[in-house]
Design an enzyme around this catalytic site. Structure first.
Site, PDB file in Angstrom:
ATOM      1  N   HIS A 249       0.800  -1.226   0.000  1.00 35.81           N
ATOM      2  CA  HIS A 249       0.000   0.000   0.000  1.00 35.81           C
ATOM      3  C   HIS A 249       0.827   1.268   0.000  1.00 35.81           C
ATOM      4  O   HIS A 249       0.284   2.365  -0.097  1.00 35.81           O
ATOM      5  CB  HIS A 249      -1.003  -0.008   1.156  1.00 35.81           C
ATOM      6  CG  HIS A 249      -0.422   0.237   2.496  1.00 35.81           C
ATOM      7  ND1 HIS A 249      -0.560   1.431   3.157  1.00 35.81           N
ATOM      8  CD2 HIS A 249       0.298  -0.552   3.317  1.00 35.81           C
ATOM      9  CE1 HIS A 249       0.053   1.361   4.329  1.00 35.81           C
ATOM     10  NE2 HIS A 249       0.576   0.164   4.448  1.00 35.81           N
TER      11      HIS A 249
ATOM     12  N   CYS B  35       0.564  15.070  20.182  1.00 35.39           N
ATOM     13  CA  CYS B  35      -0.881  14.880  20.167  1.00 35.39           C
ATOM     14  C   CYS B  35      -1.343  13.991  19.033  1.00 35.39           C
ATOM     15  O   CYS B  35      -2.420  13.429  19.089  1.00 35.39           O
ATOM     16  CB  CYS B  35      -1.584  16.220  20.067  1.00 35.39           C
ATOM     17  SG  CYS B  35      -1.524  17.110  21.613  1.00 35.39           S
TER      18      CYS B  35
END
Lengths: 278, 393
Positions: free
Chosen positions: B208, B332
């Protein structure tokens, strides 16, 4: 990708009260560049102790920015004494909830507010006097114990989500587990020691519930354009009807259980169950 | 300027790529009419087996390898685990592994957990990198020891695109009788690879990342390199990897490798030029923007830029509003609380690491898209800096 509520998105995209007051009555600065988020909160307090203005500057992710923005909205017009009791859960609730890994953003908001109020009052915060447990993020034992107590944390992972402690090198994990155990034990010991609450008559119960709704719950919901009405009290089942914005809000169930029920349990009786009128 | 309603500007090709239309077309018959099992005795299954062999030849061609050296797997991670665990079982008395501090989690986390898999205590040397993300060969040479079983070093870094001199490293390992594995997931199709001209024992690639679908990978194992099977089962892949072949995806990967061979020149000219235009444009338009990684020794499609004093997730979400897709090494977004281990290993300061954005292009990107991103980024960064307590505008 995080699942953020519309409210978080809204406050992230168009944050309210960005900036810094020129001559603030109090300034609270928490976090650092190293931590990945930081908040500088400035507040203006008038002679009656009312917060007349609040501005923030935040370095951080979407939920840090949104938490700061909504915090300034909540505290504007509030008395400092009331603001001083604001919990991180109230900040998170005002945003319609935060992903649990992001709860530390609401804690940062609460800490900045406390620091700003302490600065206004000219006192030193006790939290900063604890011993640093997590070196990576500079979190003290007092801060950890407080988070465990306030948010009823039950695992080291919870502690990391709420305070960031243990989220770096992980060396303090054992210490965190120890603190958690001690605090949980202390909490259950206190609970056992507490004398059983006097049994309320149904009339007393209804009166107290009405009081808490009027004094605390309604004003908070009103800020978001919502409202609440007490419909019935049958034994421990408290039936309410949500009004205004609350009645259409996706997170009304969370508001009901995590805010309304929690408040009533704290202040009236531990056994109360809050349900929405159908 | 507008890139069109709902049209996505996809610059996150090191995360995953669009399945090429030609690849999908090649796959479809094997999801419909040709559903036979390659292992069956009948012609109906046998013809499917031939399609798998064609794909094997196509992969081998791109790598300059023999078809017999190609083992189909489920993903890059399986290939990495297979190679490293095979090498450790080949030399059961050698307990030392050399790798780097900037490997993909597929290698990094495997190395950290080897003990639980082999039942032995292993010594792991994690080689440091320079501030530009490159690797010094003398420190590598020093790390090789008599008890080193295997070296695993990535060909190209997924976050910065920086290339390691794996061919030289493999030659140095060979001199000491050490097996050499490279995670080439990001490199295949972007840099020329000829396994006949190097001494690498194992090479992992993932479908991929080069316009084949997700769920298929390859482990190249050099002829005569000792090999121990990881997934035991049927006699598929000559007994080297059990499990019925993921035929349609394997056929797709074969086609993707054929296309990659043809497109390699374009990757290194047109895509490189687009990347350079984007990068130079951003560095010029945004103050305090820093390039992470060596400017030359890297993939032609990757640019990792730090925007100081702002946080990556916030940048990405603003980009997302304009349908621009990229990645960040910020804490984050990494799902942890610390920024990317790659940037930290390079000594990128925290002021910059939290605000790093990785743009990774492909042949499907256009100049209009680059212009669109160049038009949007400065205002996004300026907006976030305006509310950053550290930004002294």
């Amino acid at each position: 990708m995080w699942e953020y509520t519309d409210k978080v998105q809204e406050h992230f995209i168009s944050p309210k009260n960005v900036g810094e007051l020129e001559k603030p009555s109090g300034t609270g600065e928490v976090g650092s560049l190293a931590c990945g988020d930081a908040l500088k909160l400035t507040i203006q307090v008038n002679e009656f102790g009312i917060i007349t203005d609040a501005k923030f500057k935040t370095f951080g992710c979407a939920s840090a920015i949104a938490s700061s923005s909504v915090l300034t909205e909540i505290i504007k017009g509030m008395h400092v004494d009331e603001a001083a009791t604001l919990t991180n859960q109230q900040i998170a609730d005002a945003l319609g909830g935060l992903p649990k890994e992001k709860m530390h953003c609401s804690v940062m908001g609460r800490e900045a507010l406390e620091a700003a109020i302490a600065d206004y009052r000219g006192v030193i915060l006790p939290m900063a006097q604890g011993n640093v447990v997590c070196e990576c993020f500079g979190v003290t034992d007092l801060e950890i114990i407080r988070a465990v107590r306030e948010s009823n944390l039950r695992s080291v992972e919870d502690i990391t989500n709420f305070t960031k402690a243990g989220g770096g090198c992980g060396k303090c994990e054992d210490k965190l587990r120890e603190l958690l155990q001690q605090t949980v034990q202390a909490m259950s010991a206190e609970k056992a020691a507490k004398p059983a609450a006097p049994r309320l008559t149904t009339l007393q119960k209804i009166k107290k519930i009405e009081e808490v709704i009027e004094r605390e719950i309604l004003p908070t919901l009103k800020k978001d354009g919502g409202g609440i009405e007490l419909i019935d009290v049958d034994g421990d089942i408290v039936t309410v009807s949500l009004r205004g914005a609350c009645s259409r809000c996706q997170s009304s169930q969370a508001t009901l259980k995590e805010y309304v029920e929690k408040k009533l349990r704290e202040q009236v009786a531990e056994t109360l169950i809050v349900e929405e009128a159908r | 300027m507008d890139c069109g309603q709902g049209k996505v500007v996809y610059m996150d090709n090191n995360a995953t790529t669009r399945t090429a239309p030609e690849v999908l077309e090649a796959m479809l018959p094997f999801l419909t009419d040709y559903y036979g099992n390659p292992s069956s005795m009948h012609t109906f299954g046998g013809q499917v087996g031939r399609a798998v062999e064609t794909a094997r030849a196509q992969v081998a061609e791109l790598l300059g390898a023999e078809p017999s050296e190609i083992i189909f797997t489920s993903c890059g991670t399986e290939s990495d685990s297979t190679a490293i665990l095979s090498a450790l079982q080949t030399f059961p008395d050698k307990r030392h592994v050399v790798t780097t501090k900037v490997e993909h989690p597929a290698v990094k986390n495997l190395c950290e957990n080897l003990g639980t898999l082999t039942g032995h205590k292993h010594r792991i040397t994690n080689l440091a990198v320079e501030t530009d993300g490159t690797l010094k060969l003398d420190s590598y040479k020093e790390a090789l020891a008599d008890d080193t079983a295997v070296v695993s070093a990535m060909w190209a870094n997924n976050e910065t695109g920086v290339l390691f001199p794996v061919e030289e490293m493999a030659a140095m390992a060979k001199e000491r009788g050490i097996l050499f594995h490279t995670d080439a997931v990001q490199a295949v199709g972007k840099v020329p690879i000829n396994m006949k001209k190097n001494q690498i024992d194992f090479l992992s690639l993932s479908g991929h990342k080069l316009h084949a679908p997700k769920g298929v990978g390859v482990l190249y194992v050099r002829k005569k390199t000792p090999f121990v099977t990881f997934l035991h089962g049927g006699h598929q892949e000559k007994g080297r990897r059990g499990g019925t072949e993921n035929v349609a995806s394997i056929v797709g990967l074969g086609k993707a490798c054929e296309l990659a061979g043809k497109m390699m020149a374009e990757e290194n000219t047109r895509v490189r030029a687009l990347r350079d235009k984007l990068e130079q444009g951003l560095l010029a338009a945004v103050p305090k923007a820093i390039l992470n990684g060596h400017a030359e020794l890297r993939l032609p499609n990757t640019s990792n830029i730090s925007f100081e004093y702002v946080e990556g997730e916030a940048i990405l979400l603003h980009m997302n509003r304009h349908n621009i897709c990229a990645s960040s090494g910020s804490a984050c977004t990494s799902g942890s609380l610390e920024p990317s281990h790659v940037l930290r290993a390079m000594g990128v300061p925290f002021t910059a690491a939290h605000g790093s954005i990785r743009f990774s292009l492909s042949i499907y990107n256009t100049e209009e898209e680059v212009d669109f991103v160049l038009a949007k980024m400065p205002e996004i960064i300026a907006g976030l800096r305006a509310m950053s307590p550290f930004w002294q505008g």
